[in-house]
Design a protein around this motif. Structure first.
Motif, short mmCIF file in Angstrom:
data_model
loop_
_atom_site.label_atom_id
_atom_site.label_comp_id
_atom_site.label_asym_id
_atom_site.label_seq_id
_atom_site.Cartn_x
_atom_site.Cartn_y
_atom_site.Cartn_z
N ASP A 26 0.83 -1.21 0.00
CA ASP A 26 0.00 0.00 0.00
C ASP A 26 0.86 1.26 0.00
O ASP A 26 0.55 2.23 -0.69
CB ASP A 26 -0.93 0.02 1.21
N LEU A 27 1.94 1.23 0.77
CA LEU A 27 2.85 2.38 0.80
C LEU A 27 3.44 2.63 -0.59
O LEU A 27 3.52 3.77 -1.05
CB LEU A 27 3.97 2.17 1.82
N TYR A 28 3.82 1.54 -1.26
CA TYR A 28 4.40 1.68 -2.60
C TYR A 28 3.38 2.28 -3.56
O TYR A 28 3.70 3.21 -4.32
CB TYR A 28 4.90 0.33 -3.13
N LYS A 29 2.15 1.77 -3.55
CA LYS A 29 1.13 2.28 -4.47
C LYS A 29 0.84 3.76 -4.24
O LYS A 29 0.70 4.52 -5.20
CB LYS A 29 -0.16 1.47 -4.34
N VAL A 30 0.79 4.16 -2.99
CA VAL A 30 0.53 5.58 -2.69
C VAL A 30 1.71 6.43 -3.14
O VAL A 30 1.53 7.46 -3.79
CB VAL A 30 0.23 5.78 -1.18
N ALA A 31 2.93 6.00 -2.83
CA ALA A 31 4.12 6.76 -3.24
C ALA A 31 4.20 6.86 -4.75
O ALA A 31 4.54 7.90 -5.30
CB ALA A 31 5.38 6.12 -2.66
N LYS A 32 3.87 5.76 -5.44
CA LYS A 32 3.92 5.73 -6.91
C LYS A 32 2.91 6.72 -7.50
O LYS A 32 3.15 7.30 -8.56
CB LYS A 32 3.63 4.31 -7.40
N ASP A 40 13.20 7.90 -5.92
CA ASP A 40 12.48 8.74 -4.96
C ASP A 40 11.46 7.91 -4.18
O ASP A 40 11.29 8.09 -2.97
CB ASP A 40 11.77 9.89 -5.66
N ILE A 41 10.79 7.01 -4.86
CA ILE A 41 9.79 6.15 -4.21
C ILE A 41 10.46 5.29 -3.15
O ILE A 41 9.99 5.20 -2.01
CB ILE A 41 9.05 5.29 -5.26
N LYS A 42 11.58 4.68 -3.51
CA LYS A 42 12.30 3.84 -2.55
C LYS A 42 12.79 4.67 -1.36
O LYS A 42 12.69 4.24 -0.21
CB LYS A 42 13.48 3.14 -3.22
N ASP A 43 13.31 5.86 -1.65
CA ASP A 43 13.80 6.74 -0.58
C ASP A 43 12.68 7.14 0.37
O ASP A 43 12.84 7.10 1.59
CB ASP A 43 14.44 8.01 -1.16
N THR A 67 -3.22 4.22 8.75
CA THR A 67 -3.53 5.61 8.48
C THR A 67 -2.38 6.52 8.89
O THR A 67 -1.97 7.42 8.15
CB THR A 67 -4.80 6.02 9.26
N TRP A 68 -1.83 6.25 10.05
CA TRP A 68 -0.72 7.04 10.60
C TRP A 68 0.52 6.96 9.71
O TRP A 68 1.11 7.98 9.36
CB TRP A 68 -0.44 6.52 12.01
N ILE A 69 0.91 5.75 9.31
CA ILE A 69 2.13 5.59 8.50
C ILE A 69 1.90 6.16 7.10
O ILE A 69 2.83 6.70 6.49
CB ILE A 69 2.63 4.14 8.48
N THR A 70 0.68 6.07 6.59
CA THR A 70 0.38 6.65 5.27
C THR A 70 0.49 8.17 5.33
O THR A 70 0.99 8.80 4.40
CB THR A 70 -1.02 6.23 4.80
N ARG A 71 0.07 8.77 6.42
CA ARG A 71 0.18 10.22 6.58
C ARG A 71 1.66 10.64 6.59
O ARG A 71 2.03 11.65 5.98
CB ARG A 71 -0.51 10.64 7.89
N ILE A 72 2.50 9.86 7.27
CA ILE A 72 3.94 10.14 7.26
C ILE A 72 4.47 10.07 5.83
O ILE A 72 5.21 10.95 5.38
CB ILE A 72 4.70 9.13 8.16
N LEU A 73 4.06 9.04 5.09
CA LEU A 73 4.50 8.87 3.70
C LEU A 73 4.07 10.05 2.83
O LEU A 73 4.87 10.58 2.06
CB LEU A 73 3.92 7.56 3.14
N PHE A 127 -5.01 4.24 -6.10
CA PHE A 127 -3.73 3.54 -6.03
C PHE A 127 -3.52 2.86 -4.68
O PHE A 127 -2.91 1.82 -4.60
CB PHE A 127 -2.56 4.49 -6.31
N GLY A 128 -4.03 3.49 -3.63
CA GLY A 128 -3.85 2.95 -2.29
C GLY A 128 -5.03 2.12 -1.80
O GLY A 128 -4.98 1.53 -0.73
N ASP A 129 -6.12 2.09 -2.57
CA ASP A 129 -7.33 1.33 -2.22
C ASP A 129 -7.90 1.72 -0.85
O ASP A 129 -8.40 0.88 -0.11
CB ASP A 129 -7.06 -0.18 -2.25
#
Length: 171
Positions: A26-32, A40-43, A67-73, A127-129
């Motif tokens: 999910d983190l990857y899809k949101v970053a992408k 940049d996505i990996k970083d 939700t918390w970790i997605t907000r950080i991302l 992207f993040g569903d």
């Protein structure tokens, strides 16, 4: 997940790793959805994980870990985007990084051209569903606002993609 969060908050590294394994896709899809450059996505994902590891003890409600970790991302993505607006590298102009699946290039370009507030909602939803209520929590906006931004975003994407399709037939 709540049990893993509680264990991670007490310093259990394995529990934290298991949490990350559960959300990394999910983190990857949101970053992408925000960034086009794989480096940049990996970083941004790495930085997000480090911050989450250091601050997991401050998480008040265990059920909101994702939700918390997605907000950080998202905050990290926004910082990168802000920095990239200030600097344009010649290499960025010559070569733009898009996903290997070229069927979606027009979609990624169209999403990239949305306003930031609409782009965030579209990226999280498609992207993040994320469901509307979770997007509301992540972005700290009302559900009605999420719905209206989704509506406006869909409308704009439809217009842009239809316009691009019409141009390809003219050639």
């Amino acid at each position: 997940m709540d049990k893993l969060v509680e264990e991670a908050k007490r310093g259990d590294k394995k529990a934290f790793i298991d949490l990350i394994r559960g959300v990394r896709g999910d983190l990857y899809k949101v970053a992408k959805g925000f960034l086009s450059c794989e480096e940049d996505i990996k970083d941004v994902i790495s930085e997000t994980i480090v911050i989450a590891y250091e601050k997991v003890g401050t998480l008040r409600n265990n059920e909101y870990f994702k939700t918390w970790i997605t907000r950080i991302l998202i905050n990290k993505c926004n910082l990168i985007l802000k920095e990239k607006k200030k600097i344009t590298y010649l290499s960025d102009i010559k070569e733009i990084s898009y996903p290997q699946d070229f069927r979606n290039i027009d979609l990624y370009r169209a999403v990239d051209n949305l306003s930031e507030e609409i782009k965030m909602v579209i990226v999280l939803y498609y992207f993040g569903d994320y469901p509307v209520d979770k997007i509301s929590e992540v972005l700290d906006i009302k559900e009605g606002t999420v719905k209206s931004r989704l509506f406006r975003g869909r409308k704009k994407l439809f217009e842009v993609l239809r316009e691009g399709e019409e141009k390809s037939y003219v050639k």
